[in-house]
Write a protein that holds these residues in place. Structure first.
Motif, PDB file in Angstrom:
ATOM      1  N   MET A  41      -5.423  18.245  63.782  1.00 53.33           N
ATOM      2  CA  MET A  41      -5.888  18.203  65.174  1.00 53.33           C
ATOM      3  C   MET A  41      -7.409  18.041  65.243  1.00 53.33           C
ATOM      4  SD  MET A  41      -3.126  18.143  66.902  1.00 53.33           S
ATOM      5  CE  MET A  41      -3.537  18.402  68.623  1.00 53.33           C
ATOM      6  N   ILE A  42      -8.104  18.630  64.285  1.00 52.41           N
ATOM      7  CA  ILE A  42      -9.560  18.454  64.230  1.00 52.41           C
ATOM      8  C   ILE A  42      -9.885  16.976  64.001  1.00 52.41           C
ATOM      9  CG2 ILE A  42     -11.651  18.969  62.864  1.00 52.41           C
ATOM     10  CD1 ILE A  42     -10.435  21.808  62.387  1.00 52.41           C
ATOM     11  N   GLU A  43      -9.112  16.360  63.105  1.00 50.53           N
ATOM     12  CA  GLU A  43      -9.310  14.926  62.840  1.00 50.53           C
ATOM     13  C   GLU A  43      -9.017  14.088  64.075  1.00 50.53           C
ATOM     14  OE1 GLU A  43      -8.070  12.695  59.401  1.00 50.53           O
ATOM     15  OE2 GLU A  43      -7.512  14.579  58.428  1.00 50.53           O
ATOM     16  N   ILE A  44      -7.959  14.438  64.775  1.00 47.74           N
ATOM     17  CA  ILE A  44      -7.572  13.691  65.972  1.00 47.74           C
ATOM     18  C   ILE A  44      -8.669  13.794  67.034  1.00 47.74           C
ATOM     19  CG2 ILE A  44      -5.959  13.718  67.941  1.00 47.74           C
ATOM     20  CD1 ILE A  44      -3.777  14.420  65.748  1.00 47.74           C
ATOM     21  N   ALA A  45      -9.164  15.007  67.224  1.00 45.47           N
ATOM     22  CA  ALA A  45     -10.214  15.194  68.230  1.00 45.47           C
ATOM     23  C   ALA A  45     -11.472  14.399  67.877  1.00 45.47           C
ATOM     24  CB  ALA A  45     -10.535  16.672  68.387  1.00 45.47           C
ATOM     25  N   ASN A  46     -11.657  14.147  66.581  1.00 42.32           N
ATOM     26  CA  ASN A  46     -12.828  13.377  66.137  1.00 42.32           C
ATOM     27  C   ASN A  46     -12.538  11.887  65.977  1.00 42.32           C
ATOM     28  OD1 ASN A  46     -14.479  15.629  65.961  1.00 42.32           O
ATOM     29  ND2 ASN A  46     -13.763  16.113  63.904  1.00 42.32           N
ATOM     30  N   CYS A  47     -11.298  11.511  66.266  1.00 40.04           N
ATOM     31  CA  CYS A  47     -10.869  10.135  66.027  1.00 40.04           C
ATOM     32  C   CYS A  47     -11.332   9.212  67.148  1.00 40.04           C
ATOM     33  CB  CYS A  47      -9.339  10.116  65.910  1.00 40.04           C
ATOM     34  SG  CYS A  47      -8.640   8.486  65.852  1.00 40.04           S
ATOM     35  N   GLU A  48     -11.987   8.156  66.780  1.00 40.19           N
ATOM     36  CA  GLU A  48     -12.530   7.239  67.791  1.00 40.19           C
ATOM     37  C   GLU A  48     -11.448   6.485  68.554  1.00 40.19           C
ATOM     38  OE1 GLU A  48     -15.545   4.669  66.279  1.00 40.19           O
ATOM     39  OE2 GLU A  48     -16.542   6.326  65.260  1.00 40.19           O
ATOM     40  N   THR A  49     -10.338   6.227  67.898  1.00 43.88           N
ATOM     41  CA  THR A  49      -9.265   5.465  68.532  1.00 43.88           C
ATOM     42  C   THR A  49      -8.740   6.150  69.791  1.00 43.88           C
ATOM     43  OG1 THR A  49      -8.590   4.736  66.353  1.00 43.88           O
ATOM     44  CG2 THR A  49      -7.038   4.343  68.124  1.00 43.88           C
ATOM     45  N   VAL A  50      -8.607   7.458  69.741  1.00 44.14           N
ATOM     46  CA  VAL A  50      -8.020   8.149  70.886  1.00 44.14           C
ATOM     47  C   VAL A  50      -9.051   8.835  71.787  1.00 44.14           C
ATOM     48  CG1 VAL A  50      -5.722   8.415  69.942  1.00 44.14           C
ATOM     49  CG2 VAL A  50      -7.435  10.158  69.455  1.00 44.14           C
ATOM     50  N   SER A  51     -10.199   9.135  71.246  1.00 41.63           N
ATOM     51  CA  SER A  51     -11.266   9.830  71.979  1.00 41.63           C
ATOM     52  C   SER A  51     -10.759  10.824  73.012  1.00 41.63           C
ATOM     53  CB  SER A  51     -12.224   8.824  72.634  1.00 41.63           C
ATOM     54  OG  SER A  51     -11.552   8.054  73.579  1.00 41.63           O
ATOM     55  N   ILE A  52     -10.272  11.931  72.521  1.00 46.65           N
ATOM     56  CA  ILE A  52      -9.754  12.997  73.379  1.00 46.65           C
ATOM     57  C   ILE A  52     -10.319  14.330  72.878  1.00 46.65           C
ATOM     58  CG2 ILE A  52      -7.583  13.022  72.028  1.00 46.65           C
ATOM     59  CD1 ILE A  52      -6.167  13.908  74.621  1.00 46.65           C
ATOM     60  N   THR A  53     -10.900  15.101  73.780  1.00 47.26           N
ATOM     61  CA  THR A  53     -11.567  16.348  73.398  1.00 47.26           C
ATOM     62  C   THR A  53     -10.570  17.481  73.178  1.00 47.26           C
ATOM     63  OG1 THR A  53     -13.256  15.624  74.936  1.00 47.26           O
ATOM     64  CG2 THR A  53     -13.539  17.806  74.005  1.00 47.26           C
ATOM     65  N   ASN A  54      -9.542  17.527  74.019  1.00 48.12           N
ATOM     66  CA  ASN A  54      -8.576  18.624  73.971  1.00 48.12           C
ATOM     67  C   ASN A  54      -7.137  18.121  73.825  1.00 48.12           C
ATOM     68  OD1 ASN A  54     -10.765  19.703  76.395  1.00 48.12           O
ATOM     69  ND2 ASN A  54     -10.479  20.935  74.570  1.00 48.12           N
ATOM     70  N   PRO A  55      -6.825  17.514  72.672  1.00 52.73           N
ATOM     71  CA  PRO A  55      -5.438  17.074  72.493  1.00 52.73           C
ATOM     72  C   PRO A  55      -4.478  18.269  72.474  1.00 52.73           C
ATOM     73  CG  PRO A  55      -6.625  16.926  70.414  1.00 52.73           C
ATOM     74  CD  PRO A  55      -7.633  17.259  71.469  1.00 52.73           C
ATOM     75  N   ILE A  56      -3.235  18.040  72.809  1.00 49.34           N
ATOM     76  CA  ILE A  56      -2.257  19.117  72.744  1.00 49.34           C
ATOM     77  C   ILE A  56      -1.312  18.905  71.563  1.00 49.34           C
ATOM     78  CG2 ILE A  56      -2.359  19.730  75.185  1.00 49.34           C
ATOM     79  CD1 ILE A  56       0.390  18.262  75.407  1.00 49.34           C
ATOM     80  N   LEU A  57      -0.690  19.980  71.181  1.00 53.16           N
ATOM     81  CA  LEU A  57       0.255  19.946  70.066  1.00 53.16           C
ATOM     82  C   LEU A  57       1.506  20.715  70.482  1.00 53.16           C
ATOM     83  CD1 LEU A  57       1.036  19.466  67.061  1.00 53.16           C
ATOM     84  CD2 LEU A  57      -0.228  21.556  66.507  1.00 53.16           C
ATOM     85  N   LEU A  58       2.645  20.066  70.316  1.00 55.51           N
ATOM     86  CA  LEU A  58       3.932  20.723  70.567  1.00 55.51           C
ATOM     87  C   LEU A  58       4.634  20.876  69.229  1.00 55.51           C
ATOM     88  CD1 LEU A  58       6.523  21.593  72.164  1.00 55.51           C
ATOM     89  CD2 LEU A  58       7.004  19.160  72.488  1.00 55.51           C
ATOM     90  N   ILE A  59       5.044  22.102  68.908  1.00 57.64           N
ATOM     91  CA  ILE A  59       5.786  22.346  67.668  1.00 57.64           C
ATOM     92  C   ILE A  59       7.152  22.934  67.992  1.00 57.64           C
ATOM     93  CG2 ILE A  59       5.847  23.577  65.455  1.00 57.64           C
ATOM     94  CD1 ILE A  59       2.807  23.605  65.491  1.00 57.64           C
ATOM     95  N   LEU A  60       8.171  22.321  67.398  1.00 55.93           N
ATOM     96  CA  LEU A  60       9.547  22.784  67.578  1.00 55.93           C
ATOM     97  C   LEU A  60      10.016  23.470  66.306  1.00 55.93           C
ATOM     98  CD1 LEU A  60       9.320  20.465  69.716  1.00 55.93           C
ATOM     99  CD2 LEU A  60      11.645  19.848  69.141  1.00 55.93           C
ATOM    100  N   SER A  61      10.513  24.668  66.456  1.00 53.87           N
ATOM    101  CA  SER A  61      11.142  25.362  65.329  1.00 53.87           C
ATOM    102  C   SER A  61      12.628  25.039  65.384  1.00 53.87           C
ATOM    103  CB  SER A  61      10.905  26.864  65.493  1.00 53.87           C
ATOM    104  OG  SER A  61      11.885  27.598  64.810  1.00 53.87           O
ATOM    105  N   ILE A  62      13.147  24.426  64.311  1.00 47.18           N
ATOM    106  CA  ILE A  62      14.565  24.053  64.289  1.00 47.18           C
ATOM    107  C   ILE A  62      15.282  24.751  63.139  1.00 47.18           C
ATOM    108  CG2 ILE A  62      16.223  22.132  64.197  1.00 47.18           C
ATOM    109  CD1 ILE A  62      14.148  20.338  65.395  1.00 47.18           C
ATOM    110  N   ARG A  63      16.393  25.387  63.471  1.00 45.60           N
ATOM    111  CA  ARG A  63      17.236  26.065  62.481  1.00 45.60           C
ATOM    112  C   ARG A  63      18.685  25.759  62.781  1.00 45.60           C
ATOM    113  NH1 ARG A  63      14.364  30.281  60.015  1.00 45.60           N
ATOM    114  NH2 ARG A  63      12.392  30.580  61.083  1.00 45.60           N
ATOM    115  N   ASP A  64      19.441  25.520  61.729  1.00 46.75           N
ATOM    116  CA  ASP A  64      20.878  25.272  61.899  1.00 46.75           C
ATOM    117  C   ASP A  64      21.157  24.232  62.984  1.00 46.75           C
ATOM    118  OD1 ASP A  64      21.355  27.278  60.010  1.00 46.75           O
ATOM    119  OD2 ASP A  64      21.302  28.817  61.569  1.00 46.75           O
ATOM    120  N   LYS A  65      20.416  23.158  62.965  1.00 49.47           N
ATOM    121  CA  LYS A  65      20.616  22.056  63.919  1.00 49.47           C
ATOM    122  C   LYS A  65      20.451  22.485  65.373  1.00 49.47           C
ATOM    123  CE  LYS A  65      22.271  18.074  61.867  1.00 49.47           C
ATOM    124  NZ  LYS A  65      22.258  16.793  62.522  1.00 49.47           N
TER     125      LYS A  65
END
Ligand code: ZN
Length: 154
Positions: free
Chosen positions: A111-135
């Protein structure tokens, strides 16, 4: 569905149908890890983020996730999406098969890399994480990136 982030005092709004679509992709790929991009837009006062859709990366490199799949290859896709629908790249989502919805140090570094990435230029990107167990989706968390930290939405 509406979420609030205390740290930044901002809200996030997402349709349940979109969440269901992301769950389905994650479950289909289980036990492999999968992920992609989130797109949407901000309210005029920038206090509310609307997540409108997901995109799958053009290249997927299997296990080690996030930034490895090269955001650069998506530049044209994002450009077109903005022209057609006025949606921006707003962040990332990925699964943690048999893991928790807590982010890892690898996730934070990506996420630090993304925030510093010129292609997307976004200061506060979001991240969604899904915990998956047993399908099944066991849990999910949204985070906002700010100044080298990730802060959860409640
Ligand atoms: Zn992760």
């Amino acid at each position: 569905m509406k979420f609030f982030n205390q740290h930044k005092q901002v809200s996030l709004i997402v349709e349940e149908s979109l969440i269901a679509k992301i769950f389905q992709i994650g479950i289909e790929k289980y036990p492999l890890e999968t992920g992609g991009f989130l797109v949407g837009y901000y309210s005029n006062d920038s206090m509310t983020l609307y997540i409108k859709d997901l995109l799958l990366p053009s290249k997927q490199k299997g296990m080690a996730y996030l930034f490895e799949r090269s955001i650069d290859g998506m530049k044209q896709v994002f450009k077109k999406l903005f022209e057609d629908q006025k949606y921006f790249y707003i962040g990332e989502w990925h699964t943690h098969p048999n893991g928790l919805s807590m982010y890892s140090s690898t996730d934070l570094n990506a996420m630090i890399e993304i925030a510093n990435c010129e292609t997307v230029s976004i200061t506060n990107p979001i991240l969604l994480i899904l915990s998956i167990r047993d399908k099944q989706v066991n849990d999910f968390s949204f985070y906002i990136y700010n100044n080298k930290g990730l802060h959860r939405y409640e």
